[in-house]
Design a protein around this motif. Structure first.
Motif, PDB file in Angstrom:
ATOM      1  N   ARG A 138       1.023  -1.250  -0.090  1.00 44.59           N
ATOM      2  CA  ARG A 138      -0.138   0.000   0.022  1.00 44.59           C
ATOM      3  C   ARG A 138       0.871   1.339  -0.056  1.00 44.59           C
ATOM      4  O   ARG A 138       0.629   2.168  -0.837  1.00 44.59           O
ATOM      5  CB  ARG A 138      -1.000   0.121   1.236  1.00 44.59           C
ATOM      6  CG  ARG A 138      -1.906   0.905   1.306  1.00 44.59           C
ATOM      7  CD  ARG A 138      -2.405   1.121   2.721  1.00 44.59           C
ATOM      8  NE  ARG A 138      -1.421   1.635   3.619  1.00 44.59           N
ATOM      9  CZ  ARG A 138      -1.166   0.888   4.860  1.00 44.59           C
ATOM     10  NH1 ARG A 138      -1.487  -0.418   5.002  1.00 44.59           N
ATOM     11  NH2 ARG A 138      -0.023   1.328   5.524  1.00 44.59           N
ATOM     12  N   SER A 139       1.792   1.372   0.857  1.00 44.00           N
ATOM     13  CA  SER A 139       2.690   2.533   0.944  1.00 44.00           C
ATOM     14  C   SER A 139       3.639   2.777  -0.240  1.00 44.00           C
ATOM     15  O   SER A 139       3.676   4.009  -0.603  1.00 44.00           O
ATOM     16  CB  SER A 139       3.514   2.509   2.368  1.00 44.00           C
ATOM     17  OG  SER A 139       2.583   2.540   3.227  1.00 44.00           O
ATOM     18  N   THR A 140       4.014   1.626  -0.764  1.00 48.54           N
ATOM     19  CA  THR A 140       4.867   1.741  -1.777  1.00 48.54           C
ATOM     20  C   THR A 140       4.173   2.114  -3.243  1.00 48.54           C
ATOM     21  O   THR A 140       4.587   3.120  -3.675  1.00 48.54           O
ATOM     22  CB  THR A 140       5.641   0.413  -2.275  1.00 48.54           C
ATOM     23  OG1 THR A 140       6.221  -0.238  -0.874  1.00 48.54           O
ATOM     24  CG2 THR A 140       6.370   0.429  -3.479  1.00 48.54           C
ATOM     25  N   SER A 170      10.596   7.761   4.017  1.00 51.59           N
ATOM     26  CA  SER A 170      11.640   7.192   3.446  1.00 51.59           C
ATOM     27  C   SER A 170      11.717   6.764   2.022  1.00 51.59           C
ATOM     28  O   SER A 170      12.785   6.698   1.184  1.00 51.59           O
ATOM     29  CB  SER A 170      12.256   6.018   4.311  1.00 51.59           C
ATOM     30  OG  SER A 170      11.313   4.793   4.144  1.00 51.59           O
ATOM     31  N   GLY A 171      10.461   6.751   1.359  1.00 54.37           N
ATOM     32  CA  GLY A 171      10.404   6.403  -0.048  1.00 54.37           C
ATOM     33  C   GLY A 171      10.527   7.369  -0.952  1.00 54.37           C
ATOM     34  O   GLY A 171      10.651   7.243  -1.953  1.00 54.37           O
ATOM     35  N   GLU A 207      12.846  15.771  -4.043  1.00 53.96           N
ATOM     36  CA  GLU A 207      13.515  16.134  -5.074  1.00 53.96           C
ATOM     37  C   GLU A 207      13.121  15.216  -6.411  1.00 53.96           C
ATOM     38  O   GLU A 207      13.898  15.441  -7.594  1.00 53.96           O
ATOM     39  CB  GLU A 207      14.863  16.283  -4.821  1.00 53.96           C
ATOM     40  CG  GLU A 207      15.303  17.418  -3.720  1.00 53.96           C
ATOM     41  CD  GLU A 207      16.696  17.246  -3.472  1.00 53.96           C
ATOM     42  OE1 GLU A 207      17.596  16.535  -3.736  1.00 53.96           O
ATOM     43  OE2 GLU A 207      17.080  18.101  -2.821  1.00 53.96           O
ATOM     44  N   LEU A 208      12.480  14.122  -6.153  1.00 54.26           N
ATOM     45  CA  LEU A 208      12.101  13.409  -7.073  1.00 54.26           C
ATOM     46  C   LEU A 208      11.525  13.908  -8.521  1.00 54.26           C
ATOM     47  O   LEU A 208      11.356  13.465  -9.399  1.00 54.26           O
ATOM     48  CB  LEU A 208      11.482  12.055  -6.509  1.00 54.26           C
ATOM     49  CG  LEU A 208      12.174  11.218  -5.747  1.00 54.26           C
ATOM     50  CD1 LEU A 208      11.229  10.191  -5.031  1.00 54.26           C
ATOM     51  CD2 LEU A 208      13.376  10.525  -6.482  1.00 54.26           C
ATOM     52  N   LEU A 396       9.963  -0.869   0.499  1.00 61.31           N
ATOM     53  CA  LEU A 396       9.644   0.656   0.464  1.00 61.31           C
ATOM     54  C   LEU A 396      11.078   1.370   0.837  1.00 61.31           C
ATOM     55  O   LEU A 396      11.364   2.542   0.331  1.00 61.31           O
ATOM     56  CB  LEU A 396       8.675   0.783   1.603  1.00 61.31           C
ATOM     57  CG  LEU A 396       8.373   2.366   1.614  1.00 61.31           C
ATOM     58  CD1 LEU A 396       7.733   2.961   0.435  1.00 61.31           C
ATOM     59  CD2 LEU A 396       7.301   2.685   2.821  1.00 61.31           C
ATOM     60  N   THR A 397      12.114   0.491   1.630  1.00 61.32           N
ATOM     61  CA  THR A 397      13.174   1.103   2.078  1.00 61.32           C
ATOM     62  C   THR A 397      14.331   1.608   0.973  1.00 61.32           C
ATOM     63  O   THR A 397      14.884   2.416   1.174  1.00 61.32           O
ATOM     64  CB  THR A 397      13.963   0.310   2.943  1.00 61.32           C
ATOM     65  OG1 THR A 397      14.032  -0.946   2.355  1.00 61.32           O
ATOM     66  CG2 THR A 397      13.244   0.048   4.460  1.00 61.32           C
ATOM     67  N   SER A 398      13.948   0.982   0.054  1.00 61.55           N
ATOM     68  CA  SER A 398      14.963   0.962  -1.047  1.00 61.55           C
ATOM     69  C   SER A 398      14.186   1.897  -2.414  1.00 61.55           C
ATOM     70  O   SER A 398      14.845   2.132  -3.561  1.00 61.55           O
ATOM     71  CB  SER A 398      15.406  -0.188  -1.738  1.00 61.55           C
ATOM     72  OG  SER A 398      14.498  -0.999  -2.262  1.00 61.55           O
ATOM     73  N   LEU A 399      13.070   2.291  -2.053  1.00 57.93           N
ATOM     74  CA  LEU A 399      12.197   3.143  -3.105  1.00 57.93           C
ATOM     75  C   LEU A 399      12.746   4.341  -3.493  1.00 57.93           C
ATOM     76  O   LEU A 399      12.462   4.658  -4.822  1.00 57.93           O
ATOM     77  CB  LEU A 399      10.903   3.237  -2.599  1.00 57.93           C
ATOM     78  CG  LEU A 399       9.843   3.611  -3.720  1.00 57.93           C
ATOM     79  CD1 LEU A 399       9.849   2.456  -4.913  1.00 57.93           C
ATOM     80  CD2 LEU A 399       8.318   3.765  -2.851  1.00 57.93           C
ATOM     81  N   HIS A 400      13.256   5.243  -2.695  1.00 62.76           N
ATOM     82  CA  HIS A 400      13.822   6.398  -3.026  1.00 62.76           C
ATOM     83  C   HIS A 400      14.692   6.328  -4.329  1.00 62.76           C
ATOM     84  O   HIS A 400      14.761   7.148  -4.970  1.00 62.76           O
ATOM     85  CB  HIS A 400      14.437   7.290  -1.922  1.00 62.76           C
ATOM     86  CG  HIS A 400      14.757   8.810  -2.178  1.00 62.76           C
ATOM     87  ND1 HIS A 400      16.106   8.857  -2.445  1.00 62.76           N
ATOM     88  CD2 HIS A 400      14.025  10.043  -2.356  1.00 62.76           C
ATOM     89  CE1 HIS A 400      16.163  10.177  -2.883  1.00 62.76           C
ATOM     90  NE2 HIS A 400      14.948  10.606  -2.730  1.00 62.76           N
TER      91      HIS A 400
END
Length: 430
Positions: A138-140, A170-171, A207-208, A396-400
C-alpha cells in the motif's frame, strides 16, 4: 448462553410488541457502556405519565432478564434525561434496524468512529490508501503514485498517517532532506496551543519530481525524539476555544485543512494504518476523502476483514454514505498465473460487494435507479485496479533510490491503472 453479539437481536425481540409505546416516547436510546452492558435512556417526561412509565418498566424488566450479564439490574435499567439532544450529540450511534426513533449508542474505549461518515471535502481531492492487513504494498503504491502524478505536473501532498508503523517518507525523501517535525509532533503541540511552532517545519519537498511537486508530511521528524511518549498523546481530545471537546480526529482534520491552505496541492494522498482501528477509522471516515482505495490480496483475511467492515456500515445504516467512495485495488498481482489469479480476485470482490454494498435487484426490476453493477463492469468499484508484483518495488526502504532511476513507462507498466484512476478522480484524465 448470552453473549455480546446477541444483545441487539434480543433488544429487537423485546421492543417489537411495544412499537406504539416507542413511537410515543421517542427518541429512545439503547446505551451500551464500555463493558457492553445495556441501559435505556428516555426523556424525563416519561416518568410523569403513569401508564407510559409502567410500559417502560415492563420493557426493562424483560431486557434485564433476557440480557443477563449484559444488562444492569432492572431497577437501574432506565436513565432519565431532561435534554435528549445532548445525549446524542457527538457520540457514535445508529438507528436500530426496524425501529424508527430508537438509537443505539456505543460508549467505546477508543475513538474509532466507523459509523460516522464525514462529508466529502469541498477542497482539493483527497484519497485514502487503506488495507485490512499490512504487507500488501500500500505505502509503496502511494509513493509511486505520488511520483507519477507529480511527473505529470501535479502538486501532490502526501501524509503518512500510519503513525504506529511510519516509513512512507523514506520512500520519497533521502534521510538528510526529511523535515524536523511530523504529524505526531503537531498533534502533541496542538494540545497546548503550540502547533504553530512546528507547522512550517513539518513539510519537505521531494527532489524526485521534475514537472510538479511532492510535499511530504511524515509521521515524525528527522529526529523522532521521545516518539513513544508523543504517540501515547496524539489520540487525546482537546477543549477548544469555544469550550467544546475536539476529538483527535477533528484536530487531525483541522491540520489537514491548514496544510491544504498553506501548500495549495492539486491532490492529497493519505497513507492510512491497516486494520480496523481508530487511526484507520479517522483516515477512512473523518477526513473528507472522496476516494478510498481498498487494497486487497486474494486471501481469507482480506475478504473476512472487509466483510466485517461492510457489515458494520450496514448495521449503522451509513453504507450509502461511504460506498460510492470505495474502489478495490488488486495488490501484488503475481507474475505467474496472473490471469487466473486476477479472475479469482475479481470474483471474490464481486461476491463481497454484491452481497454487502450493492442494491438488491428484485425480479423484473431494472438497475436504473439502483446502485448495482455487473460483475464484469470495469468501472465498478468491485472491479480491481490491478498492481503487478515487481521485485524492484518490493521494499519501501529502497524506493527512493529506485524512483531516482526509473522512468514513466516502467511505473506505468506496474501502476498504470491506479495512476489513471487517480487522474480520473482528480479531474485530469491522462
Amino acid at each position: 448462553m448470552m453473549t455480546f453479539d446477541q444483545i441487539l437481536p434480543v433488544v429487537k425481540t423485546v421492543l417489537a410488541p411495544h412499537a406504539a409505546l416507542i413511537a410515543r416516547i421517542q427518541p429512545v436510546v439503547i446505551n451500551r457502556d464500555l463493558n457492553g452492558r445495556v441501559r435505556l435512556i428516555v426523556s424525563a417526561n416519561v416518568e410523569r405519565e403513569t401508564e407510559t412509565w409502567a410500559g417502560c418498566r415492563s420493557i426493562v424488566k424483560e431486557l434485564a432478564e433476557r440480557l443477563g450479564a449484559h444488562a444492569f439490574p432492572a431497577e437501574q435499567m432506565i436513565l432519565l434525561e431532561d435534554d435528549m439532544t445532548s445525549v446524542l450529540t457527538d457520540v457514535p450511534g445508529f438507528t436500530l434496524e426496524g425501529f424508527e426513533g430508537v438509537i443505539v449508542v456505543d460508549r467505546l474505549a477508543s475513538e474509532g468512529r466507523w459509523a460516522s461518515i464525514a462529508p466529502v471535502s469541498d477542497g482539493v481531492p483527497r484519497v485514502v490508501f487503506f488495507s485490512i492487513k499490512g504487507g500488501v504494498g500500500r505505502s509503496t503504491s502511494l509513493a509511486a503514485s505520488a511520483w507519477s502524478l507529480a511527473e505529470s505536473g501535479k502538486r501532490v501532498l502526501v501524509l503518512d498517517l500510519d503513525l504506529e508503523s511510519p516509513g512512507l517518507s523514506s520512500g520519497l525523501l533521502p534521510a538528510d532532506k526529511r523535515p524536523a517535525y511530523g504529524i505526531t509532533d503537531w498533534l502533541v503541540e496542538d494540545l497546548v496551543n503550540n502547533g504553530g511552532a512546528v507547522f512550517e517545519d513539518m513539510v519537505a519537498t521531494s527532489e524526485l519530481a521534475h514537472d510538479g511537486e511532492i510535499y511530504v508530511v511524515p509521521a515524525h521528524g528527522s529526529a523522532p525524539g521521545d516518539y513513544i511518549a508523543k504517540l501515547g498523546r496524539v489520540w487525546m481530545p482537546k477543549i477548544n476555544e469555544q469550550g467544546k471537546q475536539e476529538r483527535w480526529s477533528q484536530r487531525l482534520s483541522r491540520l489537514l485543512d491548514q496544510l491544504e491552505q498553506r501548500w495549495q496541492p492539486d491532490i492529497i494522498l493519505i497513507d492510512s494504518r491497516s486494520g480496523i482501528d481508530e487511526v484507520a477509522s479517522s483516515c477512512v471516515t473523518d477526513l473528507g476523502a472522496g476516494l478510498v482505495l481498498l487494497f486487497a490480496i486474494d486471501g481469507e483475511q482480506t475478504w473476512s476483514g472487509y466483510r466485517i467492515l461492510f457489515s458494520y456500515w450496514h448495521q449503522a445504516d451509513v453504507v450509502r454514505d461511504i460506498r460510492e467512495r470505495l474502489q478495490l485495488v488488486g495488490a501484488m498481482i503475481p507474475e505467474t498465473s496472473a490471469i487466473e489469479y486476477f479472475a479469482n480476485l475479481k470474483e471474490r470482490s464481486w461476491d463481497l460487494f454484491s452481497d454487502a454494498l450493492y442494491d438488491e435487484v428484485p425480479p423484473g426490476a431494472t438497475t436504473d435507479e439502483l446502485w448495482n453493477f455487473d460483475d464484469s463492469d470495469e468501472v465498478a468499484p468491485h472491479y480491481p485496479w490491478p498492481i503487478k508484483w515487481h521485485r524492484g518495488f518490493a521494499a519501501l526502504t529502497s524506493l527512493h533510490t529506485r524512483l531516482e532511476q526509473i522512468d514513466r513507462q516502467e511505473v506505468r507498466s506496474i501502476y498504470g491503472t491506479l495512476v489513471d484512476g487517480l487522474n480520473d478522480f482528480s479531474g485530469d484524465i491522462q
